[in-house]
Write a protein that holds these residues in place. Structure first.
Motif, short mmCIF file in Angstrom:
data_model
loop_
_atom_site.label_atom_id
_atom_site.label_comp_id
_atom_site.label_asym_id
_atom_site.label_seq_id
_atom_site.Cartn_x
_atom_site.Cartn_y
_atom_site.Cartn_z
N SER A 255 0.86 -1.18 0.00
CA SER A 255 0.00 0.00 0.00
C SER A 255 0.90 1.24 0.00
O SER A 255 1.98 1.24 0.60
N VAL A 256 0.44 2.28 -0.70
CA VAL A 256 1.25 3.49 -0.87
C VAL A 256 0.39 4.72 -0.58
O VAL A 256 -0.70 4.87 -1.14
N TYR A 257 0.90 5.59 0.29
CA TYR A 257 0.21 6.82 0.67
C TYR A 257 1.12 8.01 0.39
O TYR A 257 2.35 7.92 0.57
N LEU A 258 0.53 9.13 0.00
CA LEU A 258 1.26 10.39 -0.14
C LEU A 258 0.77 11.33 0.95
O LEU A 258 -0.43 11.56 1.09
N TYR A 259 1.73 11.87 1.73
CA TYR A 259 1.40 12.83 2.79
C TYR A 259 1.84 14.23 2.36
O TYR A 259 3.02 14.43 2.01
N ALA A 260 0.92 15.19 2.39
CA ALA A 260 1.22 16.57 2.05
C ALA A 260 1.92 17.25 3.24
O ALA A 260 1.96 16.70 4.35
N PRO A 261 2.49 18.45 3.03
CA PRO A 261 3.17 19.14 4.12
C PRO A 261 2.31 19.36 5.36
O PRO A 261 2.84 19.42 6.48
N ASP A 262 0.99 19.48 5.20
CA ASP A 262 0.13 19.68 6.37
C ASP A 262 -0.34 18.35 6.98
O ASP A 262 -1.21 18.31 7.84
N ASN A 263 0.23 17.24 6.48
CA ASN A 263 -0.05 15.88 6.97
C ASN A 263 -1.35 15.29 6.45
O ASN A 263 -1.76 14.20 6.87
N THR A 264 -2.03 15.98 5.55
CA THR A 264 -3.15 15.36 4.84
C THR A 264 -2.60 14.23 3.98
O THR A 264 -1.54 14.36 3.38
N TYR A 265 -3.33 13.09 3.94
CA TYR A 265 -2.78 11.99 3.15
C TYR A 265 -3.73 11.57 2.04
O TYR A 265 -4.94 11.78 2.08
N TYR A 266 -3.12 10.98 1.00
CA TYR A 266 -3.83 10.50 -0.17
C TYR A 266 -3.42 9.06 -0.42
O TYR A 266 -2.23 8.73 -0.39
N VAL A 267 -4.39 8.19 -0.61
CA VAL A 267 -4.10 6.78 -0.87
C VAL A 267 -3.81 6.62 -2.36
O VAL A 267 -4.71 6.71 -3.19
N LEU A 268 -2.56 6.41 -2.69
CA LEU A 268 -2.19 6.20 -4.09
C LEU A 268 -2.47 4.77 -4.52
O LEU A 268 -2.88 4.51 -5.65
N LYS A 269 -2.23 3.83 -3.61
CA LYS A 269 -2.44 2.42 -3.94
C LYS A 269 -2.80 1.65 -2.68
O LYS A 269 -2.09 1.72 -1.68
N ALA A 270 -3.88 0.91 -2.74
CA ALA A 270 -4.26 0.03 -1.65
C ALA A 270 -3.79 -1.39 -1.97
O ALA A 270 -3.40 -1.70 -3.09
N THR A 271 -3.79 -2.26 -0.97
CA THR A 271 -3.41 -3.66 -1.20
C THR A 271 -4.49 -4.36 -2.02
O THR A 271 -5.65 -3.98 -2.02
N ASN A 272 -4.06 -5.41 -2.71
CA ASN A 272 -4.96 -6.20 -3.55
C ASN A 272 -4.47 -7.64 -3.53
O ASN A 272 -3.50 -7.99 -4.20
N SER A 273 -5.12 -8.49 -2.75
CA SER A 273 -4.65 -9.86 -2.55
C SER A 273 -4.67 -10.70 -3.81
O SER A 273 -4.05 -11.76 -3.88
N THR A 274 -5.35 -10.25 -4.86
CA THR A 274 -5.42 -11.04 -6.10
C THR A 274 -4.35 -10.63 -7.11
O THR A 274 -4.21 -11.26 -8.15
N ASP A 275 -3.61 -9.56 -6.81
CA ASP A 275 -2.59 -9.09 -7.75
C ASP A 275 -1.24 -9.69 -7.38
O ASP A 275 -0.60 -9.28 -6.42
N SER A 276 -0.79 -10.70 -8.14
CA SER A 276 0.46 -11.40 -7.83
C SER A 276 1.60 -10.97 -8.74
O SER A 276 2.67 -11.57 -8.72
N ALA A 277 1.40 -9.92 -9.55
CA ALA A 277 2.48 -9.44 -10.42
C ALA A 277 3.54 -8.74 -9.57
O ALA A 277 3.31 -8.39 -8.41
#
Length: 355
Positions: free
Chosen positions: A291-313
């Motif tokens: 899982s990948v999150y982006l945190y802005a300077p004010d600590n607001t966060y954005y979910v760039l990528k969540a986990t996906n148990s079916t993605d084995s690539a």
């Protein structure tokens, strides 16, 4: 392969349920890049990870092959290239009249049978440090790498057999005068192929490099370390401010989140564009675990990528776009990455933020 999967993704699931995802993924292929760094910097940038020998079989690396169809396979191509006296090349690539210097021990030879072609980073070592996740074609390419003269070396056969699959923490050439060459070439090959090092190996390389001239090492990467953002990355209108962090960060197996920071300062734009781009290059055998999150300077966060148990690539090499127009441009932007399942490790190779 069945792996034990212990989810740690409660926070990510909650975020998804709360509608916090603010991005659309647009995949772009990674391209090879040239990396030029002082030796000690390149050693420092090698990602550390636990070695895994499980499943190794030398037959998983198809070699030697005749890539160009000229009748001489990789072994003979190296012998011809490295000869100090050029041999005659006869039918079936039979070599005669040549002379070779084995740099590991300083011995010279006139019979090709006295020489082995050494994979500078042995096949088993490459498996331990990353090639176990590769495709068969990638392993074949590694085992026959004629694209970098440091990858393969013609050396005295019994010296090569003495080296075996050991890394520089366990084996180093007996000739002291070539040790800097050896650890430089080892580091270059690991960088070229995006391979990790274990702690003892990293410590040994660091110690040896400290005693060597800190010359610039140039490597054309094939996988991993050195991948650069694709040229098709979205460009926000009205000018941009960009930052890149190319320091490798190890992603532990089912561990706490790790972060990498880009600080943007002096940007003339008051706020980011609504189409900001975040290029992320993560090396991981199962990208669905990450899982990948982006945190802005004010600590607001954005979910760039969540986990996906079916993605084995494998791997995450993608440009994400996000609406960051509510944020302040200047300040510390953090990329947070977590392996949400057990069974493997990886590392963040680089990421770039364009706002």
């Amino acid at each position: 392969m069945i792996r034990k999967r212990m989810t740690l993704a409660v926070a990510a699931t909650t975020a998804l349920a709360g509608g916090l995802i603010a991005v659309v993924t647009t995949a772009g292929p990674a391209r090879a890049a040239t990396v030029s760094q002082p030796l000690r910097t390149m050693v420092a940038n090698l990602p550390v990870a636990t070695e895994v020998r499980t499943g190794y079989d030398r037959d998983l690396f198809n070699h030697w092959i005749d890539t160009d169809g000229d009748g001489c396979n990789t072994r003979y191509e190296v012998l011809i290239t490295e000869a100090t006296t050029a041999p005659g090349v006869g039918s079936g690539c039979a070599l005669s009249g040549g002379r070779w210097l084995s740099y590991f021990d300083g011995a010279t030879w006139t019979d090709p049978a006295d020489l082995d072609i050494d994979h500078l980073v042995p096949l088993a070592e490459s498996w331990d440090s990353g090639s176990r996740t590769w495709t068969s074609a990638q392993r074949e390419a590694y085992a026959n790498d004629l694209g970098d003269a440091r990858a393969l070396a013609a050396v005295t056969d019994n010296v090569n057999q003495s080296k075996g699959d050991r890394d520089p923490a366990e084996w180093i050439p007996s000739v002291a005068g070539v040790r800097c060459r050896y650890i430089t070439e080892w580091t270059a090959v690991k960088t070229r192929w995006g391979l990790t090092v274990d702690t003892a190996e990293k410590n040994a390389l660091t110690t040896y490099a400290a005693a060597c001239t800190n010359s610039t090492v140039t490597v054309e990467t094939v996988l991993g370390g050195g991948t650069t953002p694709p040229t098709t990355s979205p460009t926000p209108p009205g000018g941009t401010c960009t930052g890149t962090n190319g320091t490798n960060v190890t992603i532990p197996d089912a561990g706490a989140a790790v972060t990498s920071t880009i600080t943007i300062s002096g940007c003339s734009r008051a706020t980011p564009s609504s189409t900001s781009a975040i290029y992320v290059d993560i090396v991981h055998p199962f990208r669905g675990d990450v899982s990948v999150y982006l945190y802005a300077p004010d600590n607001t966060y954005y979910v760039l990528k969540a986990t996906n148990s079916t993605d084995s690539a494998a791997d995450v090499r993608t440009t994400f776009t996000a609406n960051l127009s509510a944020e302040t441009t200047n300040g510390a932007w953090r990329l947070s990455i977590r392996d949400d399942y057990s069974g493997d490790t990886g590392y963040l190779d680089t990421w770039t933020l364009t706002v």
